[in-house]
Scaffold this motif. Structure first.
Motif, PDB file in Angstrom:
ATOM      1  N   SER A  39       0.826  -1.207   0.000  1.00  0.00           N
ATOM      2  CA  SER A  39       0.000   0.000   0.000  1.00  0.00           C
ATOM      3  C   SER A  39       0.862   1.260   0.000  1.00  0.00           C
ATOM      4  O   SER A  39       0.580   2.218  -0.729  1.00  0.00           O
ATOM      5  CB  SER A  39      -0.919  -0.002   1.220  1.00  0.00           C
ATOM      6  OG  SER A  39      -1.683   1.186   1.273  1.00  0.00           O
ATOM      7  N   ASN A  40       1.931   1.251   0.786  1.00  0.00           N
ATOM      8  CA  ASN A  40       2.821   2.421   0.827  1.00  0.00           C
ATOM      9  C   ASN A  40       3.508   2.654  -0.526  1.00  0.00           C
ATOM     10  O   ASN A  40       3.699   3.786  -0.967  1.00  0.00           O
ATOM     11  CB  ASN A  40       3.874   2.241   1.914  1.00  0.00           C
ATOM     12  CG  ASN A  40       3.281   2.307   3.308  1.00  0.00           C
ATOM     13  OD1 ASN A  40       2.216   2.909   3.514  1.00  0.00           O
ATOM     14  ND2 ASN A  40       3.932   1.673   4.280  1.00  0.00           N
ATOM     15  N   GLU A  41       3.896   1.547  -1.191  1.00  0.00           N
ATOM     16  CA  GLU A  41       4.537   1.682  -2.486  1.00  0.00           C
ATOM     17  C   GLU A  41       3.559   2.193  -3.538  1.00  0.00           C
ATOM     18  O   GLU A  41       3.928   2.983  -4.425  1.00  0.00           O
ATOM     19  CB  GLU A  41       5.130   0.345  -2.931  1.00  0.00           C
ATOM     20  CG  GLU A  41       6.296  -0.139  -2.095  1.00  0.00           C
ATOM     21  CD  GLU A  41       7.463   0.804  -2.163  1.00  0.00           C
ATOM     22  OE1 GLU A  41       7.685   1.413  -3.243  1.00  0.00           O
ATOM     23  OE2 GLU A  41       8.159   0.971  -1.146  1.00  0.00           O
ATOM     24  N   VAL A  42       2.293   1.771  -3.451  1.00  0.00           N
ATOM     25  CA  VAL A  42       1.270   2.272  -4.372  1.00  0.00           C
ATOM     26  C   VAL A  42       1.077   3.776  -4.175  1.00  0.00           C
ATOM     27  O   VAL A  42       0.962   4.550  -5.138  1.00  0.00           O
ATOM     28  CB  VAL A  42      -0.052   1.516  -4.178  1.00  0.00           C
ATOM     29  CG1 VAL A  42      -1.187   2.198  -4.961  1.00  0.00           C
ATOM     30  CG2 VAL A  42       0.078   0.066  -4.620  1.00  0.00           C
ATOM     31  N   LYS A  43       1.048   4.204  -2.894  1.00  0.00           N
ATOM     32  CA  LYS A  43       0.924   5.647  -2.616  1.00  0.00           C
ATOM     33  C   LYS A  43       2.123   6.415  -3.145  1.00  0.00           C
ATOM     34  O   LYS A  43       1.991   7.539  -3.642  1.00  0.00           O
ATOM     35  CB  LYS A  43       0.778   5.859  -1.109  1.00  0.00           C
ATOM     36  CG  LYS A  43      -0.529   5.335  -0.536  1.00  0.00           C
ATOM     37  CD  LYS A  43      -0.569   5.503   0.974  1.00  0.00           C
ATOM     38  CE  LYS A  43      -1.870   4.923   1.549  1.00  0.00           C
ATOM     39  NZ  LYS A  43      -1.899   5.025   3.033  1.00  0.00           N
ATOM     40  N   ARG A  44       3.290   5.772  -3.031  1.00  0.00           N
ATOM     41  CA  ARG A  44       4.499   6.414  -3.558  1.00  0.00           C
ATOM     42  C   ARG A  44       4.392   6.573  -5.062  1.00  0.00           C
ATOM     43  O   ARG A  44       4.762   7.622  -5.618  1.00  0.00           O
ATOM     44  CB  ARG A  44       5.713   5.576  -3.186  1.00  0.00           C
ATOM     45  CG  ARG A  44       7.035   6.158  -3.692  1.00  0.00           C
ATOM     46  CD  ARG A  44       8.179   5.239  -3.358  1.00  0.00           C
ATOM     47  NE  ARG A  44       9.411   5.687  -3.993  1.00  0.00           N
ATOM     48  CZ  ARG A  44      10.527   4.990  -4.016  1.00  0.00           C
ATOM     49  NH1 ARG A  44      10.572   3.796  -3.450  1.00  0.00           N
ATOM     50  NH2 ARG A  44      11.604   5.459  -4.613  1.00  0.00           N
ATOM     51  N   LEU A  45       3.903   5.533  -5.767  1.00  0.00           N
ATOM     52  CA  LEU A  45       3.699   5.639  -7.205  1.00  0.00           C
ATOM     53  C   LEU A  45       2.693   6.733  -7.534  1.00  0.00           C
ATOM     54  O   LEU A  45       2.866   7.496  -8.498  1.00  0.00           O
ATOM     55  CB  LEU A  45       3.200   4.302  -7.772  1.00  0.00           C
ATOM     56  CG  LEU A  45       4.235   3.201  -7.994  1.00  0.00           C
ATOM     57  CD1 LEU A  45       3.549   1.927  -8.438  1.00  0.00           C
ATOM     58  CD2 LEU A  45       5.253   3.646  -9.030  1.00  0.00           C
ATOM     59  N   SER A  46       1.677   6.832  -6.749  1.00  0.00           N
ATOM     60  CA  SER A  46       0.658   7.866  -6.967  1.00  0.00           C
ATOM     61  C   SER A  46       1.259   9.260  -6.825  1.00  0.00           C
ATOM     62  O   SER A  46       0.978  10.157  -7.624  1.00  0.00           O
ATOM     63  CB  SER A  46      -0.501   7.679  -5.982  1.00  0.00           C
ATOM     64  OG  SER A  46      -1.462   8.704  -6.135  1.00  0.00           O
TER      65      SER A  46
END
Length: 497
Positions: free
Chosen positions: A308-315
């Motif tokens: 989830s944190n990596e997805v937010k980082r991509l966002s």
């Protein structure tokens, strides 16, 4: 058929030379013809006047008849043959009463000492219309003298009047006009020989001059082809300060700019690829581990949190890149308004309250009146947010974040300083570059993408402002920027009260 610039330029120069020489030749022939005609006129006039004077000085009147001395006729013959002319002594009725014979140059008739010789035109009659013109004072014409001559002649005539005004007769001098044709042909021949030499010499000079002019253009074309293929290492030699030198300098500057832009593009693509690949690898690995059972059930939540944190980082990366793209393409339009930037700073600090309390950070410089600026509130909020976020991330434990405001010359300067490790001189030079992250930031900020400060500088520039960074290693880092100073509106005054 393709024609090079050299061929075109050389052909134009050659055409200009040939046309110019042709016009010059035509003008010269006209001038020469006019000169020849004027010279003949002056010669015939002078000799005719002399012959008339001689006639009036050597005549006798017997029984009301005018008689010329024999020496006059011999003088007529000498004069006519000396200038290659035909002389006519004409009576008042227009009849040719004397015309000396034509003698070849150097020929002397032994009989002329005792006997008056007459030419073939003696007895001819001059047309009355010609005589009428002579009666007007003088006569000069180019023609056949009313059919007397078979070819064109220059003819000059004067009336012969006695002292009492009576008309004694007329005196005509004529010389062939074909001499002018021969004269003009000789002039034309000399001009053509000279022109051929001039053209040949000019062609040689223009060939080498044109070649020298086209050489740098060919080098520029060669360099431009290399630029088009992506090789920006080629540089042109700049000589002098003329237009060719300025063009070469401009191409060199363009190549330098393109080289920097290409390096920036490659770096950008590499950074984006790296920033995208890292979280995607993490997400793919953890998801595959959960699906194939490599990760135990009791740790799935922990790994899903990381995903989830990596997805937010991509966002965040995608959002930052979109913002950057809009700014660089000019799509972002500012909507300036007067507002209190201090209020924006306070709201932003509240969003970092938890992190500030954890590090036991002191906040200084906010106990003051409103600071009114004229700018786009949303964009300035993004600037303030990024700067405060950086300050909170890199402030040392128990450190200080301070704010300072000043206004001068219609500008409001806002400075944000945090104590901490600071930046090196090399890092200060690159801190506003896209995707740049210092070694310290890589260890302290694993979620950042390196676009925040680049976007901050771009937004400040949109407002006509400038941002600078100052740092002392081991002590502090501060960012200071300025935007236009605003005016206190009624609404702001009311909220202040």
């Amino acid at each position: 058929m393709h024609k090079s610039l050299f061929t075109k330029y050389f052909a134009i120069c050659a055409a200009v030379i040939i046309i110019s020489l042709t016009l010059l030749g035509a003008i010269m022939m006209l001038v020469a013809a006019q000169y020849f005609k004027t010279e003949k006129y002056d010669m015939l006039k002078q000799n005719t006047e002399n012959a008339v004077t001689l006639t009036l000085e050597n005549y006798t009147i017997t029984d009301n008849q005018v008689t010329l001395q024999s020496s006059v006729y011999r003088t007529y013959a000498i004069l006519a043959n000396a200038i290659d002319a035909q002389l006519f002594l004409v009576d008042a009725s227009g009849k040719v009463i004397y015309s000396p014979p034509y003698l070849e140059s150097g020929e002397v008739d032994s009989s002329q000492q005792t006997l008056i010789q007459v030419g073939p035109y003696t007895g001819y009659s001059i047309p009355q219309k010609v005589l009428d013109k002579v009666d007007g004072g003088e006569y000069f014409d180019v023609g056949d003298l009313g059919g007397i001559f078979d070819a064109q002649n220059y003819t000059y005539a004067l009336p012969i009047r006695l002292e009492d005004g009576r008309l004694m007769g007329y005196l005509f001098l004529s010389t062939p006009a074909n001499a002018m044709t021969e004269f003009l042909m000789q002039v034309l021949q000399m001009f053509c020989i000279s022109s051929v030499f001039v053209i040949f010499l000019s062609f040689i000079v223009f060939y080498f001059v044109t070649l020298q002019m086209v050489k740098p253009l060919r080098r520029m074309a060669f360099a431009a082809k290399k630029f088009g293929s992506g090789d920006f290492s080629e540089r042109l030699e700049v000589r002098g300060e003329d237009e060719i030198a300025q063009l070469a300098l401009a191409l060199n500057n363009m190549a330098q700019s393109l080289s920097v832009l290409d390096s920036s593009r490659r770096s950008f693509v590499g950074n984006v690829s790296h920033e995208l690949r890292t979280p995607m690898t993490t997400i793919s690995g953890f998801v595959d581990g959960i699906l194939d059972g490599t990760i135990p059930k009791e740790k799935e939540r922990e790994y899903l949190t990381t995903v989830s944190n990596e997805v937010k980082r991509l966002s965040r990366l995608v959002r930052a890149m979109l913002n950057m793209s809009k700014i660089e393409s000019g799509e972002v339009k500012i909507n300036p308004a007067n507002f209190d930037v201090l209020d924006v700073i306070l709201q932003t600090l509240f969003s970092f309250e938890s992190a500030i309390e954890q590090k036991r950070v002191d906040i200084e410089g906010l106990d003051r009146d409103k600071v009114i600026v004229e700018a786009d509130k949303d964009l300035i909020h993004q600037v303030v947010y990024n700067l405060i976020e950086n300050a909170v991330k890199f402030v040392n434990q128990g450190g200080t974040i301070s704010f300072h405001f000043r206004s001068e010359a219609g500008r409001t300067y806002i400075r944000i300083r945090n104590s901490g490790a600071g930046l090196s001189k090399d890092e200060v030079q690159h801190v506003f570059e896209r995707f740049y992250k210092s070694d310290k930031s890589r260890s302290l900020d694993t979620n950042g993408v390196g676009l925040g400060l680049y976007i901050v500088r771009s937004i400040v520039a949109l407002h006509g402002g400038e941002i600078v960074v100052r740092s002392v290693e081991g002590e502090y880092t501060e960012f200071e920027f300025y935007v236009p100073t605003g005016k206190m509106s009624k609404a702001l005054k009311k909220s202040a009260n």
